[in-house]
Design an enzyme around this catalytic site. Sequence first.
Site, mmCIF file in Angstrom:
data_model
loop_
_atom_site.group_PDB
_atom_site.id
_atom_site.type_symbol
_atom_site.label_atom_id
_atom_site.label_comp_id
_atom_site.label_asym_id
_atom_site.label_seq_id
_atom_site.Cartn_x
_atom_site.Cartn_y
_atom_site.Cartn_z
ATOM 1 N N GLY A 101 56.607 30.445 77.176
ATOM 2 C CA GLY A 101 56.033 30.167 78.497
ATOM 3 C C GLY A 101 55.289 31.358 79.082
ATOM 4 N N ALA B 40 60.291 30.395 78.887
ATOM 5 C CA ALA B 40 61.059 29.495 79.741
ATOM 6 C C ALA B 40 62.529 29.891 79.590
ATOM 7 C CB ALA B 40 60.840 28.058 79.302
ATOM 8 N N GLU C 262 58.830 29.215 70.067
ATOM 9 C CA GLU C 262 59.648 28.018 70.332
ATOM 10 C C GLU C 262 60.301 27.445 69.084
ATOM 11 O OE1 GLU C 262 56.712 28.646 71.706
ATOM 12 O OE2 GLU C 262 56.766 28.120 73.824
ATOM 13 N N GLU D 273 51.916 31.193 77.638
ATOM 14 C CA GLU D 273 51.294 29.986 78.226
ATOM 15 C C GLU D 273 50.835 30.226 79.662
ATOM 16 O OE1 GLU D 273 54.701 27.576 77.083
ATOM 17 O OE2 GLU D 273 53.418 26.378 75.788
HETATM 18 N N1 CO8 Z 1 65.482 32.756 78.824
HETATM 19 C C1 CO8 Z 1 66.615 33.127 79.435
HETATM 20 N N2 CO8 Z 1 67.063 34.391 79.432
HETATM 21 C C2 CO8 Z 1 66.331 35.304 78.801
HETATM 22 C C3 CO8 Z 1 65.132 34.983 78.130
HETATM 23 C C4 CO8 Z 1 64.704 33.634 78.165
HETATM 24 N N3 CO8 Z 1 63.565 33.218 77.607
HETATM 25 N N4 CO8 Z 1 64.631 36.102 77.560
HETATM 26 C C5 CO8 Z 1 65.486 37.105 77.885
HETATM 27 N N5 CO8 Z 1 66.509 36.618 78.623
HETATM 28 C C6 CO8 Z 1 67.645 37.356 79.164
HETATM 29 C C7 CO8 Z 1 68.683 37.687 78.086
HETATM 30 O O1 CO8 Z 1 69.520 36.586 77.879
HETATM 31 C C8 CO8 Z 1 69.379 38.867 78.715
HETATM 32 O O2 CO8 Z 1 70.256 38.394 79.711
HETATM 33 P P1 CO8 Z 1 71.753 39.066 79.843
HETATM 34 O O3 CO8 Z 1 71.485 40.520 80.135
HETATM 35 O O4 CO8 Z 1 72.347 38.320 80.995
HETATM 36 O O5 CO8 Z 1 72.403 38.856 78.543
HETATM 37 C C9 CO8 Z 1 68.251 39.607 79.426
HETATM 38 O O6 CO8 Z 1 67.211 38.631 79.630
HETATM 39 C C10 CO8 Z 1 67.664 40.748 78.627
HETATM 40 O O7 CO8 Z 1 67.260 40.237 77.371
HETATM 41 P P2 CO8 Z 1 67.770 40.847 75.960
HETATM 42 O O8 CO8 Z 1 69.104 41.505 76.121
HETATM 43 O O9 CO8 Z 1 67.645 39.787 74.923
HETATM 44 O O10 CO8 Z 1 66.654 41.987 75.741
HETATM 45 P P3 CO8 Z 1 66.180 42.593 74.342
HETATM 46 O O11 CO8 Z 1 65.384 43.810 74.671
HETATM 47 O O12 CO8 Z 1 67.313 42.741 73.400
HETATM 48 O O13 CO8 Z 1 65.200 41.470 73.706
HETATM 49 C C11 CO8 Z 1 63.467 39.790 73.748
HETATM 50 C C12 CO8 Z 1 63.992 41.121 74.358
HETATM 51 C C13 CO8 Z 1 63.048 40.018 72.298
HETATM 52 C C14 CO8 Z 1 62.268 39.351 74.588
HETATM 53 C C15 CO8 Z 1 64.602 38.728 73.809
HETATM 54 O O14 CO8 Z 1 65.123 38.685 75.129
HETATM 55 C C16 CO8 Z 1 64.169 37.343 73.438
HETATM 56 O O15 CO8 Z 1 63.972 37.026 72.272
HETATM 57 N N6 CO8 Z 1 64.013 36.438 74.467
HETATM 58 C C17 CO8 Z 1 63.641 35.065 74.239
HETATM 59 C C18 CO8 Z 1 62.196 34.936 73.903
HETATM 60 C C19 CO8 Z 1 61.818 33.489 73.625
HETATM 61 O O16 CO8 Z 1 62.269 32.885 72.666
HETATM 62 N N7 CO8 Z 1 60.979 32.914 74.494
HETATM 63 C C20 CO8 Z 1 60.508 31.560 74.373
HETATM 64 C C21 CO8 Z 1 61.396 30.621 75.103
HETATM 65 S S1 CO8 Z 1 60.979 28.941 74.837
HETATM 66 C C22 CO8 Z 1 59.686 28.662 75.869
HETATM 67 O O17 CO8 Z 1 59.190 29.506 76.536
HETATM 68 C C23 CO8 Z 1 59.206 27.244 75.892
HETATM 69 C C24 CO8 Z 1 58.200 26.982 76.998
HETATM 70 C C25 CO8 Z 1 57.970 25.508 77.200
HETATM 71 C C26 CO8 Z 1 59.223 24.762 77.513
HETATM 72 C C27 CO8 Z 1 58.977 23.328 77.822
HETATM 73 C C28 CO8 Z 1 60.333 22.629 77.976
HETATM 74 C C29 CO8 Z 1 60.217 21.206 78.187
#
Ligand code: CO8
Length: 268
Positions: free
Chosen positions: A118, A73, A141, A121
């Site tokens: 997500g 998400a 998460e 999921e």
């Molecule tokens: N949300 C928003 N932006 C994201 C996300 C995300 N989940 N993942 C990546 N991005 C963005 C980065 O911010 C970046 O943007 P920018 O270039 O503008 O800075 C771009 O995508 C590229 O990402 P990275 O530079 O971080 O790429 P890397 O190769 O360095 O890393 C990873 C890749 C390891 C996948 C890293 O991006 C990461 O850890 N992402 C987050 C993963 C995560 O924690 N996901 C779980 C999120 S929580 C969730 O899904 C909850 C679901 C239910 C919610 C219910 C709410 C009520």
Amino acid sequence: MYITNNYETITFEVKESIGYLTINREKKLNALNSTVLSELKTLLGHLIEEDDGQTVKGIIFTGAGEKAFIAGADIAQMRDMNVDQAKDFGSLGQEVTLLFEALPMPVIACVNGFALGGGTEMAMASDFIYAVESAVFGQPEVKLGLIPGFGGTQRLAKLVGRNRAKEIIYTGRNVSADEAYRIGLATQLFKTKDEMIAAAEKTMGQILKVSPNAVKLSKKVMNEANDLAVADGLRHELEQFAAVFGSEDMKEGTAAFVEKRKPEFTGK
Ligand code: CO8
């Protein structure tokens, strides 16, 4: 027509009865913000209410690019949400997962990279999961002070066993494609995205040869009865098993077998 609608964050193309659904926010690793979820809700709603398996007989679901299926998400959007907004967002995400399960046609998730939070999921709401060998699953998460909100606490436990799901969710650790395959989360692994899509097309080809009505009812029974005790699930199965005897596909399939010819299914 909805199939060619100009969505902003998803694409949906139909070729030879297969719908190719792609999350299209490659620069943000296909993260799910409320626009993606709303567009998915609109598309899946149309496929259920209007198409009902007439044009689209199966769906191949993937993420744009080579790096991510869905990296979760949208964390930037969630950061500013209050409790009520989070409830609406979680509810929209859960609704999308339920719509995937309610589709009359099968959905193969083709996980082409990161499928975190997500992402895992949404993949679990599909009928089964193909993945590239470099795919990364997980429910990270807790690392953000969150808990899974689009069904992870429920579907992961059902798929891989409650205790294994607890270990994955409490640690927030990555789950490699190899491990995902070993624990039954991913059904098959492939070297490249192209190989995976070709295999999904082949599997869809096999499914398209059998009775669409029988596939639709199998999906319905397996999704709806999954939460029931076995005895209640068996009652559910029996109801649909009997109902299928009123279908043209059943008459055609059994007649073709007896008459030693190929069946011609109509999906009715
Ligand atoms: N949300 C928003 N932006 C994201 C996300 C995300 N989940 N993942 C990546 N991005 C963005 C980065 O911010 C970046 O943007 P920018 O270039 O503008 O800075 C771009 O995508 C590229 O990402 P990275 O530079 O971080 O790429 P890397 O190769 O360095 O890393 C990873 C890749 C390891 C996948 C890293 O991006 C990461 O850890 N992402 C987050 C993963 C995560 O924690 N996901 C779980 C999120 S929580 C969730 O899904 C909850 C679901 C239910 C919610 C219910 C709410 C009520």
